[in-house]
Design an enzyme around this catalytic site. Sequence first.
Site, PDB file in Angstrom:
ATOM      1  N   TYR A 193       0.810  11.143  -4.439  1.00 61.07           N
ATOM      2  CA  TYR A 193       0.817  11.481  -5.860  1.00 61.07           C
ATOM      3  C   TYR A 193       0.552  12.954  -6.159  1.00 61.07           C
ATOM      4  CZ  TYR A 193       0.756   6.438  -6.160  1.00 61.07           C
ATOM      5  OH  TYR A 193       1.064   5.113  -5.994  1.00 61.07           O
TER       6      TYR A 193
ATOM      7  N   CYS B   9      -0.516  27.985 -17.881  1.00 63.67           N
ATOM      8  CA  CYS B   9      -0.990  28.331 -19.221  1.00 63.67           C
ATOM      9  C   CYS B   9      -1.568  27.101 -19.923  1.00 63.67           C
ATOM     10  CB  CYS B   9       0.150  28.920 -20.043  1.00 63.67           C
ATOM     11  SG  CYS B   9      -0.030  30.674 -20.310  1.00 63.67           S
TER      12      CYS B   9
ATOM     13  N   PRO C 212       0.830  -1.212   0.000  1.00 60.94           N
ATOM     14  CA  PRO C 212       0.000   0.000   0.000  1.00 60.94           C
ATOM     15  C   PRO C 212       0.859   1.255   0.000  1.00 60.94           C
ATOM     16  CG  PRO C 212       0.177  -0.859   2.216  1.00 60.94           C
ATOM     17  CD  PRO C 212       0.877  -1.857   1.321  1.00 60.94           C
TER      18      PRO C 212
ATOM     19  N   TYR D 161      -5.444  12.287 -15.148  1.00 59.39           N
ATOM     20  CA  TYR D 161      -6.386  11.188 -15.014  1.00 59.39           C
ATOM     21  C   TYR D 161      -7.848  11.618 -14.928  1.00 59.39           C
ATOM     22  CZ  TYR D 161      -2.076   8.895 -13.357  1.00 59.39           C
ATOM     23  OH  TYR D 161      -0.813   8.419 -13.241  1.00 59.39           O
TER      24      TYR D 161
END
Length: 478
Positions: free
Chosen positions: A425, A395, A318, A368
């Site tokens: 992440y 931008c 994990p 994602y």
Amino acid sequence: MVTSPVPAHPLAPAWLAVPTDANDLAEGVWPAGARREADGEMTFAGIRVTALAARWGTPVVLIDEDEVRARAARIRAAFQAAAARHGGAARVYYAGKAFLSAEIARWVRAEGLGVDVCSRGELETALAAGVPAGEIGFHGNNKSASELERAVEVGVGTIIVDSPLEIERLAAITERLGRPQRVLVRVRSGVHADTHAFLATAHEDQKFGFSLEEAEGAVARIRELAHVEFSGLHCHIGSQIFGVDGFRESAARVLELHERLAASGPVPVLNLGGGFGIAYTRADDPAPIEELADGIVDAVAAECQARGIALPTLSFEPGRSVVGPAGMTLYEVGTTKPVQVAAGESSATRLYVAVDGGMSDNPRTALYGAQYSARIASRAGDGDPALARVVGMHCESGDIVVDHEFLPSDVAPGDLVAVPATGAYSAAMSSNYNHVPRPPVVAVRGGEARVIVRGETIDDLLARDAGLAAPAPTKGEK
């Protein structure tokens, strides 16, 4: 969870209900140490967010040390207890790719976890933090010869081999160094986790591991080698998984291979990876880790009993579920702008809230389509819930921090906005896009805060530009 019965905004996704209180902090989504005080300001592990922002600026990634430690300990205990009920054993490794620093490595190690790495940089960070090499697993689909040599030299506990070429590289290195090395063979079970296509890593058309058919030849080759020791199989089916079904089916397929391999030699370890999901929004409903552990281990034990094989030592990796929920990012609002958007035959308003970070400190939404939550943190808003999109300062039209959220309509420049579940992440995937310095990571515990990863400065960025200095020539240059 309390939501209003009124219809959702025409631009809102079906899962996002209009809240009765756009200042509430949904349980399970926000870090355990996040609170809203009586005056409306949020605190994080006992410290006011305005004080944290004043000291370190924004954006700033906050990590609750106690929650990371508690989650690591809880996950380890859940899998060990589940395995013990069947007379077996389990090991848990923290997946460093979620977010790795020296302090994070020390915390999870103190709670009984090993550390899983997938690059030379992650390996050296874990070693420098004092993680014993024997408690490290080394992943990666393209490990270089120098990375493999370093891993063998320091005595990494397990290398997860990913291709026939890697087996031959490792054979040459271990023969030359005269040092044995334990390996797991990574396999693709053909089970596709119910998740984003880029996050699912066990279906056939992707870069990781061996097919179940190819794995037999890989293991046969390893068993021929003098200094490479086959320790078992590894299979990771994806990320952000909420249930047991995918693990159950994958384990059944891998154990069929395990049974065939066991006929000609020991297969002591089965590593089923990680990927346990967390709540990013109130629509997410991950199962408690104890439920997942019991379900996965029970399924493996039943399959082993049906096949008449001993339960192998089980390993899990994990990452997100250890550190993700313990993190929260603070931003400062720079501008707000209502935008009229077509909605069927009419139109509706979406409030764009621009903050001083974005895809450089958290690219998951852009990569994602990940969904997050947000709240005003420096005060309680007084306005009615307004459908908002929290966007960054880069931008790119896809520079979105939080795609869909209801915020108080009086959100304004100067407000601090907090985004939960950013421990995993975000800092790990941050970049210097648009020459934006990466933010600091600050650990908070018991009312005290300290930097565990320094934020970058403009001077740091300029120092890397060789055109702005006259560095001494390196070897081979004139």
